[in-house]
Design a protein around this motif. Sequence first.
Motif, PDB file in Angstrom:
ATOM      1  N   THR A  50      -9.655  12.779  -3.229  1.00 12.55           N
ATOM      2  CA  THR A  50     -10.763  13.158  -2.345  1.00 12.55           C
ATOM      3  C   THR A  50     -11.601  14.267  -2.963  1.00 12.55           C
ATOM      4  N   ASP A  51     -11.349  14.589  -4.216  1.00 14.79           N
ATOM      5  CA  ASP A  51     -12.108  15.606  -4.937  1.00 14.79           C
ATOM      6  C   ASP A  51     -13.256  14.916  -5.672  1.00 14.79           C
ATOM      7  N   PRO A  52     -14.512  15.182  -5.305  1.00 16.69           N
ATOM      8  CA  PRO A  52     -15.633  14.501  -5.959  1.00 16.69           C
ATOM      9  C   PRO A  52     -15.658  14.691  -7.473  1.00 16.69           C
ATOM     10  N   ASP A  53     -15.259  15.876  -7.957  1.00 11.81           N
ATOM     11  CA  ASP A  53     -15.263  16.105  -9.406  1.00 11.81           C
ATOM     12  C   ASP A  53     -14.307  15.150 -10.116  1.00 11.81           C
ATOM     13  N   ALA A  54     -13.179  14.870  -9.501  1.00 10.48           N
ATOM     14  CA  ALA A  54     -12.185  13.987 -10.116  1.00 10.48           C
ATOM     15  C   ALA A  54     -12.554  12.514  -9.944  1.00 10.48           C
ATOM     16  N   ARG A  55     -13.208  12.179  -8.838  1.00 10.21           N
ATOM     17  CA  ARG A  55     -13.392  10.769  -8.464  1.00 10.21           C
ATOM     18  C   ARG A  55     -14.765  10.183  -8.807  1.00 10.21           C
ATOM     19  N   ASP A  56     -15.830  10.923  -8.529  1.00  3.46           N
ATOM     20  CA  ASP A  56     -17.167  10.345  -8.571  1.00  3.46           C
ATOM     21  C   ASP A  56     -17.537   9.838  -9.962  1.00  3.46           C
ATOM     22  N   GLY A  57     -18.102   8.629 -10.004  1.00  5.35           N
ATOM     23  CA  GLY A  57     -18.595   8.056 -11.249  1.00  5.35           C
ATOM     24  C   GLY A  57     -17.596   7.232 -12.019  1.00  5.35           C
ATOM     25  N   TYR A  58     -16.387   7.043 -11.479  1.00  4.58           N
ATOM     26  CA  TYR A  58     -15.350   6.319 -12.212  1.00  4.58           C
ATOM     27  C   TYR A  58     -14.980   4.981 -11.573  1.00  4.58           C
ATOM     28  N   GLY A  59     -15.782   4.515 -10.627  1.00  7.76           N
ATOM     29  CA  GLY A  59     -15.494   3.234  -9.995  1.00  7.76           C
ATOM     30  C   GLY A  59     -15.768   2.070 -10.934  1.00  7.76           C
ATOM     31  N   ASN A 112       0.844  -1.192   0.000  1.00  9.04           N
ATOM     32  CA  ASN A 112       0.000   0.000   0.000  1.00  9.04           C
ATOM     33  C   ASN A 112       0.882   1.246   0.000  1.00  9.04           C
ATOM     34  N   ILE A 113       0.316   2.326  -0.506  1.00  5.26           N
ATOM     35  CA  ILE A 113       1.000   3.616  -0.598  1.00  5.26           C
ATOM     36  C   ILE A 113       0.171   4.652   0.144  1.00  5.26           C
ATOM     37  N   ILE A 114       0.813   5.418   1.000  1.00  5.40           N
ATOM     38  CA  ILE A 114       0.138   6.475   1.748  1.00  5.40           C
ATOM     39  C   ILE A 114       0.094   7.737   0.896  1.00  5.40           C
ATOM     40  N   VAL A 115      -1.105   8.310   0.759  1.00  2.00           N
ATOM     41  CA  VAL A 115      -1.314   9.520  -0.037  1.00  2.00           C
ATOM     42  C   VAL A 115      -2.058  10.552   0.816  1.00  2.00           C
ATOM     43  N   MET A 116      -2.206  11.760   0.292  1.00  4.37           N
ATOM     44  CA  MET A 116      -2.733  12.869   1.075  1.00  4.37           C
ATOM     45  C   MET A 116      -4.154  13.260   0.669  1.00  4.37           C
ATOM     46  N   GLU A 117      -4.928  13.728   1.651  1.00  2.00           N
ATOM     47  CA  GLU A 117      -6.194  14.373   1.329  1.00  2.00           C
ATOM     48  C   GLU A 117      -5.951  15.584   0.425  1.00  2.00           C
ATOM     49  N   ASP A 118      -6.929  15.861  -0.419  1.00  2.00           N
ATOM     50  CA  ASP A 118      -6.888  17.035  -1.304  1.00  2.00           C
ATOM     51  C   ASP A 118      -5.754  16.979  -2.316  1.00  2.00           C
ATOM     52  N   ASN A 119      -5.240  15.763  -2.565  1.00  3.95           N
ATOM     53  CA  ASN A 119      -4.151  15.624  -3.532  1.00  3.95           C
ATOM     54  C   ASN A 119      -4.653  15.846  -4.947  1.00  3.95           C
ATOM     55  N   PHE A 120      -3.720  16.169  -5.826  1.00  6.23           N
ATOM     56  CA  PHE A 120      -3.988  16.118  -7.258  1.00  6.23           C
ATOM     57  C   PHE A 120      -2.738  15.601  -7.952  1.00  6.23           C
ATOM     58  N   HIS A 121      -2.855  14.394  -8.521  1.00  2.31           N
ATOM     59  CA  HIS A 121      -1.729  13.778  -9.220  1.00  2.31           C
ATOM     60  C   HIS A 121      -2.080  13.412 -10.656  1.00  2.31           C
ATOM     61  N   GLY A 122      -3.280  13.779 -11.108  1.00  2.00           N
ATOM     62  CA  GLY A 122      -3.690  13.421 -12.456  1.00  2.00           C
ATOM     63  C   GLY A 122      -5.098  12.865 -12.436  1.00  2.00           C
ATOM     64  N   ARG A 123      -5.529  12.323 -13.589  1.00  9.47           N
ATOM     65  CA  ARG A 123      -6.920  11.870 -13.692  1.00  9.47           C
ATOM     66  C   ARG A 123      -7.056  10.481 -14.308  1.00  9.47           C
ATOM     67  N   THR A 124      -6.038   9.661 -14.227  1.00  8.70           N
ATOM     68  CA  THR A 124      -6.192   8.281 -14.680  1.00  8.70           C
ATOM     69  C   THR A 124      -7.041   7.511 -13.675  1.00  8.70           C
ATOM     70  N   THR A 125      -7.483   6.322 -14.063  1.00  9.94           N
ATOM     71  CA  THR A 125      -8.357   5.545 -13.194  1.00  9.94           C
ATOM     72  C   THR A 125      -7.703   5.252 -11.848  1.00  9.94           C
ATOM     73  N   THR A 126      -6.436   4.843 -11.873  1.00  4.25           N
ATOM     74  CA  THR A 126      -5.749   4.553 -10.612  1.00  4.25           C
ATOM     75  C   THR A 126      -5.609   5.805  -9.759  1.00  4.25           C
ATOM     76  N   ILE A 127      -5.235   6.905 -10.370  1.00  2.00           N
ATOM     77  CA  ILE A 127      -4.985   8.126  -9.600  1.00  2.00           C
ATOM     78  C   ILE A 127      -6.276   8.671  -8.988  1.00  2.00           C
ATOM     79  N   VAL A 128      -7.384   8.695  -9.738  1.00  2.00           N
ATOM     80  CA  VAL A 128      -8.625   9.204  -9.145  1.00  2.00           C
ATOM     81  C   VAL A 128      -9.158   8.253  -8.082  1.00  2.00           C
ATOM     82  N   SER A 129      -8.669   7.040  -8.050  1.00  2.00           N
ATOM     83  CA  SER A 129      -9.087   6.099  -7.005  1.00  2.00           C
ATOM     84  C   SER A 129      -8.699   6.575  -5.620  1.00  2.00           C
ATOM     85  N   PHE A 130      -7.634   7.392  -5.523  1.00  2.00           N
ATOM     86  CA  PHE A 130      -7.252   7.912  -4.205  1.00  2.00           C
ATOM     87  C   PHE A 130      -7.404   9.435  -4.125  1.00  2.00           C
TER      88      PHE A 130
END
Length: 392
Positions: free
Chosen positions: A145-154, A125-143
């Motif tokens: 906490t921004d609903p715009d980036a994450r919601d609907g992509y599960g 496992n990898i520890i990441v931060m709240e409110d992060n932004f590292h990109g918008r690929t499926t893996t990256i949006v998986s962690f």
Amino acid sequence: MVELSDRRSAHNYHPLPVVIAHAEGAWVTDVEGKRYLDCLAGYSSLNFGHGNPEILAAARAQLDRVTLTSRAFYHDQFAAFAAGLADLCGKDMILPMNTGAEAVETAIKVARKWGHEVKGVREPNIIVMEDNFHGRTTTIVSFSTDPDARDGYGPYTPGFKIVKYGSADAIRDAIDENTVAVLLEPIQGEAGVLVPPDGYLTQVREICTAADILFIADEIQSGLGRTGQTFACDHEGVVPDMYVLGKALGGGVVPVSAVAANADVLGVIRPGQHGSTFGGNPLACAVGNAVINILNRGEFQTRARELGERLHDRLRALPGVITVRGRGLWAGVDIDPSLATGRQVCEAMMRQGVLAKDTHGSTIRLAPPLVISAADLDWAVDRLELALKEFA
């Protein structure tokens, strides 16, 4: 043009209604001939200005020679790029890609493989931060906490533990026998240019060393001169195990990204296990070499540091501004939400001849090219003041 663009392209962006046709230095010109001061700089992709002569000369020379071979063969720009970028980072080697998100994905893969092969972890496992932004690929949006980036992509990719940004104790408490890395932005850009508490990066470095896990610094936006140092980690004299780089590395000409680490980390990648058709191509490397040469001189780090102090001092004095955060020529400006939203302020700034970007409600981000003059910087702040007066 705005109407046609909106009708024929997906609405994954909400641009300001300006159509840019030409750019030079810190200025852009629209199709009607109106000039604007660019205070976004392609999210720091244009640190060295639009049409930087040194970078364009390198690109033009390479265009006449060879632009792509793929990594199936060597080419004559690659060795200098690999060695130059590794030296700039103080690391043994690099792995080149194209976009920032690809570089983050590469860092995640390398960390997991390092965990498997070096630490013997079966489910890393990898520890990441709240409110992060590292990109918008499926893996990256998986962690994310921004609903715009994450919601609907599960469904979402497992293997990440999200903790509070700026809290060393939160990282320490989250580490378990399967943890292989901590991934963070030294300054969180998309979240509003959030600067962590003094000493935080030093503590993260100490925690990762003690736990024998990797410290991965995403310097895609914060690195390469933006904050007044080559890397934002340099403000605390901290060296992560892996740098993740992009944006300004391509000089605003071509997409160039990379991860940099020592051989005991990047050495876990062997032929056929990771790659990119365009990663490390001759044109990208020629441009990257010009960027590395510029950074080695240190002139833009100095400009960002000196002009950044001027920028932050002036912004803090503006009526209607609640908070100013950032380092160097990078500022997150919180506007009194009773006055206007960030979008409304950016639209007013556009009418005044300055282009900027809002984020998270009433926050605007300012990140002009590092070539900006002191006079133009003052002019931009004056225009922001006039924009705010529209809502007073």
